[in-house]
Design an enzyme around this catalytic site. Structure first.
Site, PDB file in Angstrom:
ATOM      1  N   ASP A  98      60.156  43.185 -10.250  1.00  0.00           N
ATOM      2  CA  ASP A  98      58.927  43.454 -10.998  1.00  0.00           C
ATOM      3  C   ASP A  98      59.153  43.245 -12.490  1.00  0.00           C
ATOM      4  O   ASP A  98      58.323  42.640 -13.182  1.00  0.00           O
ATOM      5  CB  ASP A  98      58.438  44.869 -10.720  1.00  0.00           C
ATOM      6  CG  ASP A  98      57.072  45.150 -11.317  1.00  0.00           C
ATOM      7  OD1 ASP A  98      56.221  44.232 -11.360  1.00  0.00           O
ATOM      8  OD2 ASP A  98      56.834  46.292 -11.742  1.00  0.00           O
ATOM      9  N   ARG A 145      41.807  35.088 -14.364  1.00  0.00           N
ATOM     10  CA  ARG A 145      42.635  36.173 -14.900  1.00  0.00           C
ATOM     11  C   ARG A 145      43.870  36.438 -14.052  1.00  0.00           C
ATOM     12  O   ARG A 145      44.756  37.174 -14.464  1.00  0.00           O
ATOM     13  CB  ARG A 145      41.801  37.452 -14.992  1.00  0.00           C
ATOM     14  CG  ARG A 145      40.705  37.364 -16.053  1.00  0.00           C
ATOM     15  CD  ARG A 145      39.824  38.597 -16.089  1.00  0.00           C
ATOM     16  NE  ARG A 145      40.595  39.813 -16.188  1.00  0.00           N
ATOM     17  CZ  ARG A 145      40.172  40.988 -15.720  1.00  0.00           C
ATOM     18  NH1 ARG A 145      39.006  41.105 -15.128  1.00  0.00           N
ATOM     19  NH2 ARG A 145      40.929  42.053 -15.848  1.00  0.00           N
ATOM     20  N   LYS A 146      43.955  35.862 -12.854  1.00  0.00           N
ATOM     21  CA  LYS A 146      45.093  36.095 -11.966  1.00  0.00           C
ATOM     22  C   LYS A 146      46.233  35.134 -12.286  1.00  0.00           C
ATOM     23  O   LYS A 146      46.026  33.927 -12.394  1.00  0.00           O
ATOM     24  CB  LYS A 146      44.700  35.909 -10.503  1.00  0.00           C
ATOM     25  CG  LYS A 146      43.807  36.988  -9.961  1.00  0.00           C
ATOM     26  CD  LYS A 146      43.547  36.719  -8.483  1.00  0.00           C
ATOM     27  CE  LYS A 146      42.603  37.730  -7.900  1.00  0.00           C
ATOM     28  NZ  LYS A 146      42.319  37.442  -6.477  1.00  0.00           N
TER      29      LYS A 146
END
Length: 192
Positions: A98, A145-146
Site C-alpha cells: 500500500d 479520478r480512478k
C-alpha cells in the site's frame, strides 16, 4: 528483534550486496529519490526512505522513474514483523505494498492527491524475517479520478515473486482545501 544497524548502515549494506540497489541509488535522468517526509514535492521528489510507521520493524527506500510512472525500491524486514514462524506477517506485506502504491500514484498525479479505495494482495511465497526484498510498482492506467496501480515484492537474488498486488486510488481534493462549490460561490460573490 529490530533491524540491524542505522538507516545509513542498512543502505550501505544493500548497496554493497546488490548491484541493482547501487544502480537505484545512482543519478539517472528522470529518476528521483522519493522524500515523502519533507522533500520538495514541486520537483516530483518525496522520500520513501525511512522506517515505516516510524519504528525499527522495517526499512524502505524508493526511487521514482516519473516519465514511466513507476517506482523501484527495496525493503529490509527486521525480526519484529513475524506472522508464520520465521516469516513476515501478511499484514506487514500488504502495508508495504500500500505504501509502495501510494508513492507511485502520488508521484504520477502530482500535484493532485489520491486515497486508496481498493487494495488486492496475492501472497505467493513466504518472506523470511531479516531479509531484503525488491519492490516494483507502476501506474497502469487512469480513468477519470480512478488511478490503477500494480506492483510486487520479489526476491532480489532469483526473481521469485513473494507477493503481488493491485490497487485503485481515487483522486481527491487536497485535505483542508475549500470544496469546488465553495470556490464557485466565492467567485460569484467577487463578480457581483
Amino acid at each position: 528483534m529490530s533491524l540491524q544497524g542505522t538507516k545509513e548502515e542498512i543502505l550501505a549494506r544493500n548497496v554493497e550486496r546488490f548491484e541493482w540497489v547501487k544502480e537505484l541509488m545512482s543519478d539517472q535522468p528522470g529518476v528521483v529519490t522519493i522524500d515523502r517526509f519533507g522533500g520538495n514535492r514541486k520537483e516530483r521528489g518525496y522520500q520513501g526512505e525511512g522506517y515505516l510507521y516510524c519504528d525499527s520493524r522495517l526499512f524502505t527506500k524508493y526511487r521514482s522513474d516519473a516519465p514511466n510512472n513507476q517506482v523501484i525500491g527495496f525493503v529490509e524486514f527486521g525480526g519484529d514483523v513475524e506472522g508464520p514462524p520465521g516469516c513476515v506477517h501478511g499484514g506487514c506485506i500488504s502495508a508495504v505494498l500500500d505504501e509502495l502504491f501510494g508513492n507511485v500514484v502520488a508521484n504520477s498525479i502530482h500535484p493532485e492527491t489520491a486515497v486508496t479505495v481498493n487494495l488486492n494482495v496475492n501472497y505467493r511465497k513466504f518472506i523470511p524475517l531479516r531479509s531484503t526484498r525488491k519492490l516494483e510498482a507502476k501506474v497502469e492506467k487512469r480513468e477519470g479520478r480512478k488511478i490503477f496501480a500494480v506492483g510486487r515484492i520479489l526476491n532480489p537474488e532469483d526473481g521469485t515473486v513473494h507477493a503481488e498486488g493491485t490497487a485503485i486510488y481515487l483522486a481527491v481534493q487536497k485535505f483542508g482545501a475549500p470544496k469546488t462549490e465553495e470556490k464557485n460561490e466565492e467567485k460569484n460573490e467577487k463578480n457581483e
